[in-house]
Design an enzyme around this catalytic site. Structure first.
Site, PDB file in Angstrom:
ATOM      1  NE  ARG A  26     -26.637  59.127  -6.177  1.00 46.35           N
ATOM      2  CZ  ARG A  26     -26.892  57.860  -6.520  1.00 46.35           C
ATOM      3  NH1 ARG A  26     -27.420  57.593  -7.695  1.00 46.35           N
ATOM      4  NH2 ARG A  26     -26.644  56.877  -5.688  1.00 46.35           N
ATOM      5  CE  LYS A  74     -29.461  56.462  -2.864  1.00 43.28           C
ATOM      6  NZ  LYS A  74     -30.365  55.865  -3.858  1.00 43.28           N
TER       7      LYS A  74
HETATM    8  C1  LIG Z   1     -30.525  55.169  -5.031  1.00 41.23           C
HETATM    9  C2  LIG Z   1     -31.686  55.183  -5.948  1.00 41.23           C
HETATM   10  C3  LIG Z   1     -31.645  54.629  -7.240  1.00 41.23           C
HETATM   11  C4  LIG Z   1     -30.470  53.855  -7.749  1.00 41.23           C
HETATM   12  O1  LIG Z   1     -29.294  54.580  -7.863  1.00 41.23           O
HETATM   13  P1  LIG Z   1     -27.903  53.822  -7.972  1.00 41.23           P
HETATM   14  O2  LIG Z   1     -26.892  54.902  -8.048  1.00 41.23           O
HETATM   15  O3  LIG Z   1     -27.945  53.021  -9.217  1.00 41.23           O
HETATM   16  O4  LIG Z   1     -27.782  52.976  -6.772  1.00 41.23           O
HETATM   17  C5  LIG Z   1     -32.751  54.776  -8.063  1.00 41.23           C
HETATM   18  N1  LIG Z   1     -33.868  55.406  -7.640  1.00 41.23           N
HETATM   19  C6  LIG Z   1     -33.958  55.912  -6.397  1.00 41.23           C
HETATM   20  C7  LIG Z   1     -35.210  56.590  -5.995  1.00 41.23           C
HETATM   21  C8  LIG Z   1     -32.881  55.818  -5.525  1.00 41.23           C
HETATM   22  O5  LIG Z   1     -32.969  56.317  -4.295  1.00 41.23           O
END
Ligand SMILES: *Cc1c(COP(=O)(O)O)cnc(C)c1O
Length: 341
Positions: free
Chosen positions: A82, A184
């Site tokens: 990711r 992210k």
């Molecule tokens: C990081 C994040 C998540 C959760 O992702 P995980 O991989 O389960 O930690 C969900 N929504 C947003 C907006 C995020 O930044």
């Protein structure tokens, strides 16, 4: 391994400085070997693209102690992939998957005395991040990159463990329909600070974001993904290209289907179908699974299980199965756990 002296059962979700951090530099088309450092600061150019144009992305994953003392990372390869998607999305140098996973292991190993002991409910949160630096002025991709990782022991994100929390619906949007919601990157979270503060001021843990184009569908619950459980035991979770693809959610979908025999639907979820869900939850590495007590929408509080006062059996079952897998106590699909040795 002697642990540091912390009240493990009562640590919050704040930064606690550990012994080591990791840093690696990318320049002239390649990464250096990376190293552990004891400082918790980085020095960057005042022209860094991260400072001016938000050329930054991050990840979050956890290490846990198993009953037998092993320290386990949960699906770090998925975070590595990711972060590569995020890097491609905003034109940064990609960190190879192997480098990412090895660096996380190296860092946790160096900070073993900060990994919360088994049975405390706490874990070690690991925060890899990547950003542009080097001298620069105009809006363009940086010429140099830094990949850093730090970690911190953490307790539960929403206080109270499996106590349901409440959300309202934000008037603001989190990410544009064809924007950066699916990766992210830091900018998404700068945009969420004010909506979260407003939700907190109104008495809610955080807010629900709707799809920005139509404001009909649910996208995210703060910085976590949404899921609802229908009367016929189906796990329903929104589908949209501007939702951040949560690894926790993807794992829960597999757990629900393969271990708990539930039906799973990933589809557009209307905010006005909330009353079809008998239980609901927010999921993510930080939130793990947090039961949603209720959502204030259209001038009404829509509550879920036990009028929003209790965690429902399905959310509890999903939570217990996921956390047992993460501690190495429940069978898991191949490759989900990586041991820090
Ligand atoms: C990081 C994040 C998540 C959760 O992702 P995980 O991989 O389960 O930690 C969900 N929504 C947003 C907006 C995020 O930044």
């Amino acid at each position: 391994m002697e642990k540091v002296d912390l009240d493990w059962g009562n640590i919050g979700y704040g930064y606690i400085r550990t012994d080591y951090n990791y840093i690696s530099y990318w320049k002239d088309g390649q990464w250096d070997d990376g190293k552990l450092i004891t400082e918790n600061t980085v020095t960057i150019s005042i022209g860094s693209t991260a400072l001016h144009y938000g050329q930054e992305c991050f990840e979050g994953l956890k290490a846990q102690t198993a009953k037998d003392g092993r320290v386990l990372l949960f699906r770090p390869d998925q975070n590595a992939k990711r972060m590569q998607d995020s890097a491609r999305g905003i034109l940064m140098a990609e960190v190879p998957e192997e480098k990412f996973v090895k660096a996380c292991i190296q860092l946790v190993k160096a900070n073993l005395r900060w990994v919360p002991p088994y049975g405390t409910g706490a874990s070690l949160y690991i925060r890899p991040f990547l950003f542009g630096h080097g001298d620069n002025l105009g809006v363009k991709a940086a010429s140099e990159y830094i990949f850093c990782i730090f970690c911190s022991p953490v307790g539960p994100y929403f206080k109270g463990g499996l106590t349901p929390v409440f959300f309202n619906v934000s008037e603001y949007d989190r990410a544009a329909p064809r924007g950066t919601g699916g990766i992210k990157v830091g900018g998404n979270y700068a945009a969420s600070l004010k909506p979260k503060k407003l939700a907190n001021a109104a008495g809610y843990a955080d807010c629900i974001y709707l799809d920005p184009a139509t404001r009909i569908y649910i996208e995210e619950v703060g910085a976590a993904n949404f899921f609802g459980i229908t009367r016929d035991n189906t796990f329903v979770t929104p589908k949209s290209s501007s939702i951040l693809p949560s690894i926790t959610r993807r794992s829960l979908m597999e757990i629900a289907e393969q271990y708990l025999g539930m039906k799973v639907e990933e589809r557009a979820v209307r905010i006005d179908e909330l009353d079809n869900f008998v239980e609901a939850g927010a999921c993510g590495t930080a939130a793990i699974i947090t039961p949603i007590g209720g959502i204030f929408y259209d001038n009404k509080l829509h509550t879920f299980y036990g009028e929003g006062k209790e965690v429902g059996p399905v959310v509890k079952g999903l939570h217990d199965t996921l956390t047992a897998i993460q501690r190495g106590e429940h069978k898991a699909p191949k490759g989900w756990l990586v041991e820090v040795k």
